[in-house]
Write a protein that holds these residues in place. Structure first.
Motif, PDB file in Angstrom:
ATOM      1  N   SER A 169     -26.123  35.313   8.734  1.00 53.83           N
ATOM      2  CA  SER A 169     -26.834  34.793   8.329  1.00 53.83           C
ATOM      3  C   SER A 169     -28.041  33.845   8.801  1.00 53.83           C
ATOM      4  O   SER A 169     -28.179  33.751  10.391  1.00 53.83           O
ATOM      5  N   PRO A 170     -29.152  33.817   7.674  1.00 47.89           N
ATOM      6  CA  PRO A 170     -30.331  32.816   8.309  1.00 47.89           C
ATOM      7  C   PRO A 170     -29.971  30.970   9.284  1.00 47.89           C
ATOM      8  O   PRO A 170     -28.701  30.645   8.590  1.00 47.89           O
ATOM      9  N   VAL A 171     -30.437  31.388  10.036  1.00 43.04           N
ATOM     10  CA  VAL A 171     -30.295  29.772  10.741  1.00 43.04           C
ATOM     11  C   VAL A 171     -31.273  29.087  10.529  1.00 43.04           C
ATOM     12  O   VAL A 171     -32.661  29.017  10.620  1.00 43.04           O
ATOM     13  N   PRO A 172     -31.571  27.384  10.168  1.00 45.02           N
ATOM     14  CA  PRO A 172     -32.274  26.865   9.971  1.00 45.02           C
ATOM     15  C   PRO A 172     -32.496  26.366  11.058  1.00 45.02           C
ATOM     16  O   PRO A 172     -32.243  26.221  12.521  1.00 45.02           O
ATOM     17  N   PHE A 173     -34.408  26.188  10.665  1.00 46.49           N
ATOM     18  CA  PHE A 173     -35.292  25.864  12.359  1.00 46.49           C
ATOM     19  C   PHE A 173     -35.989  24.183  11.764  1.00 46.49           C
ATOM     20  O   PHE A 173     -36.830  24.577  10.926  1.00 46.49           O
ATOM     21  N   LEU A 174     -35.724  23.756  12.846  1.00 46.44           N
ATOM     22  CA  LEU A 174     -37.046  22.349  11.896  1.00 46.44           C
ATOM     23  C   LEU A 174     -37.674  21.962  12.819  1.00 46.44           C
ATOM     24  O   LEU A 174     -37.561  22.689  14.392  1.00 46.44           O
ATOM     25  N   THR A 175     -39.048  22.165  12.729  1.00 43.69           N
ATOM     26  CA  THR A 175     -40.564  21.637  13.326  1.00 43.69           C
ATOM     27  C   THR A 175     -41.334  21.054  12.649  1.00 43.69           C
ATOM     28  O   THR A 175     -41.201  21.190  11.775  1.00 43.69           O
ATOM     29  N   SER A 176     -42.137  20.222  13.339  1.00 39.05           N
ATOM     30  CA  SER A 176     -42.896  19.420  12.622  1.00 39.05           C
ATOM     31  C   SER A 176     -44.593  21.127  12.154  1.00 39.05           C
ATOM     32  O   SER A 176     -44.974  21.234  13.306  1.00 39.05           O
ATOM     33  N   ILE A 177     -44.389  19.983  10.820  1.00 39.56           N
ATOM     34  CA  ILE A 177     -45.908  20.853  10.651  1.00 39.56           C
ATOM     35  C   ILE A 177     -47.138  20.450  10.886  1.00 39.56           C
ATOM     36  O   ILE A 177     -47.914  20.749  10.448  1.00 39.56           O
ATOM     37  N   ALA A 178     -47.082  19.090  11.748  1.00 42.19           N
ATOM     38  CA  ALA A 178     -48.244  18.372  12.045  1.00 42.19           C
ATOM     39  C   ALA A 178     -48.898  19.270  12.906  1.00 42.19           C
ATOM     40  O   ALA A 178     -50.356  19.179  12.663  1.00 42.19           O
TER      41      ALA A 178
ATOM     42  N   VAL B  45     -34.581  30.082   8.374  1.00 43.89           N
ATOM     43  CA  VAL B  45     -34.884  29.279   7.622  1.00 43.89           C
ATOM     44  C   VAL B  45     -35.660  28.268   7.994  1.00 43.89           C
ATOM     45  O   VAL B  45     -35.186  27.659   8.824  1.00 43.89           O
ATOM     46  N   PRO B  46     -37.486  28.143   7.778  1.00 50.62           N
ATOM     47  CA  PRO B  46     -38.012  27.140   8.094  1.00 50.62           C
ATOM     48  C   PRO B  46     -37.958  25.568   8.065  1.00 50.62           C
ATOM     49  O   PRO B  46     -37.984  25.369   6.440  1.00 50.62           O
ATOM     50  N   ILE B  47     -37.330  24.736   8.425  1.00 51.11           N
ATOM     51  CA  ILE B  47     -37.712  23.264   8.433  1.00 51.11           C
ATOM     52  C   ILE B  47     -38.941  22.562   8.531  1.00 51.11           C
ATOM     53  O   ILE B  47     -38.536  22.471   9.305  1.00 51.11           O
ATOM     54  N   LEU B  48     -39.564  22.757   7.262  1.00 53.68           N
ATOM     55  CA  LEU B  48     -41.375  22.297   8.231  1.00 53.68           C
ATOM     56  C   LEU B  48     -41.298  20.637   7.952  1.00 53.68           C
ATOM     57  O   LEU B  48     -41.341  20.407   6.749  1.00 53.68           O
ATOM     58  N   ASP B  49     -40.798  19.598   9.160  1.00 57.59           N
ATOM     59  CA  ASP B  49     -40.895  18.405   8.538  1.00 57.59           C
ATOM     60  C   ASP B  49     -42.076  17.778   8.758  1.00 57.59           C
ATOM     61  O   ASP B  49     -42.661  18.267   9.198  1.00 57.59           O
ATOM     62  N   GLY B  50     -42.781  16.833   7.619  1.00 56.20           N
ATOM     63  CA  GLY B  50     -43.849  15.694   8.543  1.00 56.20           C
ATOM     64  C   GLY B  50     -45.126  16.411   7.441  1.00 56.20           C
ATOM     65  O   GLY B  50     -46.010  16.455   7.580  1.00 56.20           O
ATOM     66  N   PHE B  51     -45.157  17.077   6.103  1.00 57.41           N
ATOM     67  CA  PHE B  51     -45.883  17.852   5.521  1.00 57.41           C
ATOM     68  C   PHE B  51     -46.576  16.985   5.017  1.00 57.41           C
ATOM     69  O   PHE B  51     -48.237  16.133   5.346  1.00 57.41           O
ATOM     70  N   ASP B  52     -46.666  15.037   4.683  1.00 52.77           N
ATOM     71  CA  ASP B  52     -47.344  13.895   5.444  1.00 52.77           C
ATOM     72  C   ASP B  52     -48.349  13.656   6.088  1.00 52.77           C
ATOM     73  O   ASP B  52     -49.059  13.598   5.641  1.00 52.77           O
ATOM     74  N   GLU B  53     -47.751  13.916   6.860  1.00 52.93           N
ATOM     75  CA  GLU B  53     -48.318  14.122   8.578  1.00 52.93           C
ATOM     76  C   GLU B  53     -49.778  14.773   8.635  1.00 52.93           C
ATOM     77  O   GLU B  53     -51.180  14.646   9.502  1.00 52.93           O
ATOM     78  N   LEU B  54     -49.803  16.253   7.517  1.00 51.50           N
ATOM     79  CA  LEU B  54     -51.550  17.154   8.427  1.00 51.50           C
ATOM     80  C   LEU B  54     -52.167  16.228   7.187  1.00 51.50           C
ATOM     81  O   LEU B  54     -51.974  15.485   6.473  1.00 51.50           O
ATOM     82  N   PRO B  55     -53.476  16.519   7.655  1.00 56.55           N
ATOM     83  CA  PRO B  55     -54.970  16.148   7.106  1.00 56.55           C
ATOM     84  C   PRO B  55     -54.582  16.521   5.289  1.00 56.55           C
ATOM     85  O   PRO B  55     -54.777  16.929   5.165  1.00 56.55           O
ATOM     86  N   PRO B  56     -55.463  14.955   4.784  1.00 59.09           N
ATOM     87  CA  PRO B  56     -55.321  15.544   3.379  1.00 59.09           C
ATOM     88  C   PRO B  56     -55.900  16.487   2.913  1.00 59.09           C
ATOM     89  O   PRO B  56     -55.081  17.066   2.193  1.00 59.09           O
ATOM     90  N   SER B  57     -57.125  16.867   3.906  1.00 58.79           N
ATOM     91  CA  SER B  57     -57.663  18.013   2.988  1.00 58.79           C
ATOM     92  C   SER B  57     -57.514  19.300   3.393  1.00 58.79           C
ATOM     93  O   SER B  57     -57.306  20.455   2.744  1.00 58.79           O
ATOM     94  N   LEU B  58     -56.431  19.178   4.599  1.00 58.56           N
ATOM     95  CA  LEU B  58     -55.350  20.377   4.304  1.00 58.56           C
ATOM     96  C   LEU B  58     -53.844  20.835   3.918  1.00 58.56           C
ATOM     97  O   LEU B  58     -53.441  21.964   4.169  1.00 58.56           O
ATOM     98  N   ARG B  59     -53.621  19.323   3.355  1.00 63.99           N
ATOM     99  CA  ARG B  59     -52.307  20.318   2.376  1.00 63.99           C
ATOM    100  C   ARG B  59     -52.311  20.407   1.370  1.00 63.99           C
ATOM    101  O   ARG B  59     -51.282  21.182   1.405  1.00 63.99           O
ATOM    102  N   SER B  60     -52.602  20.973   0.202  1.00 57.09           N
ATOM    103  CA  SER B  60     -53.768  22.138  -1.132  1.00 57.09           C
ATOM    104  C   SER B  60     -53.179  23.617  -0.264  1.00 57.09           C
ATOM    105  O   SER B  60     -52.570  24.390  -0.764  1.00 57.09           O
ATOM    106  N   THR B  61     -54.662  23.912   1.108  1.00 55.30           N
ATOM    107  CA  THR B  61     -54.693  24.400   1.491  1.00 55.30           C
ATOM    108  C   THR B  61     -53.072  25.404   2.221  1.00 55.30           C
ATOM    109  O   THR B  61     -52.277  25.808   2.335  1.00 55.30           O
TER     110      THR B  61
END
Length: 181
Positions: A1-10, A58-74
């Motif tokens: 089964s897939p294993v969760p992996f927590l990482t900061s997306i920043a 299973v990637p758990i991408l934490d901190g999406f809001d920490e990406l620069p606003p100009s990169l979030r849609s990308t």
């Protein structure tokens, strides 16, 4: 089964980096043994790449809001491009920042494929109290928590802090430490 992996997306730059390559590098950084070659017959330059290619992470991408606003849609577009049918991913973000990314005022709306939104609600204080007492780890810590929790009505700021899952976890770690931690 897939294993969760927590990482900061920043640390990801979706304008310049492929999500899978970046995730592979994050896996190797956190788990250096995954830099070695995969078993014979398994595709990929590293064990990390092979695990990702086999959908065993299973990637758990934490901190999406920490990406620069100009990169979030990308970032959302790159996540959509990298997901294969049946693959899972978790993206954690503050609500307002994620909403701004998927519905930018001067651009086309973009959605995260197959996404379900889960919004955490504050914990009920009685549940928080029970958790802290039950998980205290020793009679001395139970007594310590009883004393602190008895005065919550007089300290509304403490009650508010203990309504957050993250903060209650930190409080437990600090005030009910375990041996070796």
């Amino acid at each position: 089964s897939p294993v969760p992996f927590l990482t900061s997306i920043a640390s990801w730059n979706p304008a310049d980096q492929n999500l899978r390559s970046w995730l592979g590098a994050q896996l190797v950084t956190d788990h250096p043994a995954l830099a070695s070659a995969p078993p014979p017959g398994v595709e990929g330059p590293t064990q990390a790449a092979a695990l990702l290619a086999s959908s065993l992470i299973v990637p758990i991408l934490d901190g999406f809001d920490e990406l620069p606003p100009s990169l979030r849609s990308t970032a959302i577009a790159r996540i959509n491009d990298s997901l294969r049918p049946g693959e899972q991913i978790v993206v954690a973000s503050r609500v307002e920042e994620f909403s701004d990314a998927i519905r930018p005022s001067a651009a086309i709306e973009i959605m995260l494929k197959g996404a379900a939104v889960i919004k955490l609600r504050p914990l009920v204080i009685e549940i928080a109290k029970s958790y802290l007492r039950d998980d205290a780890g020793s009679p001395a810590y139970v007594t310590r928590w009883e004393q602190a929790l008895a005065n919550l009505d007089a300290h509304p700021a403490l009650a508010k802090v203990l309504s957050s899952p993250q903060m209650i976890g930190l409080a437990r770690a600090i005030y009910s430490p375990r041996p070796g931690h």
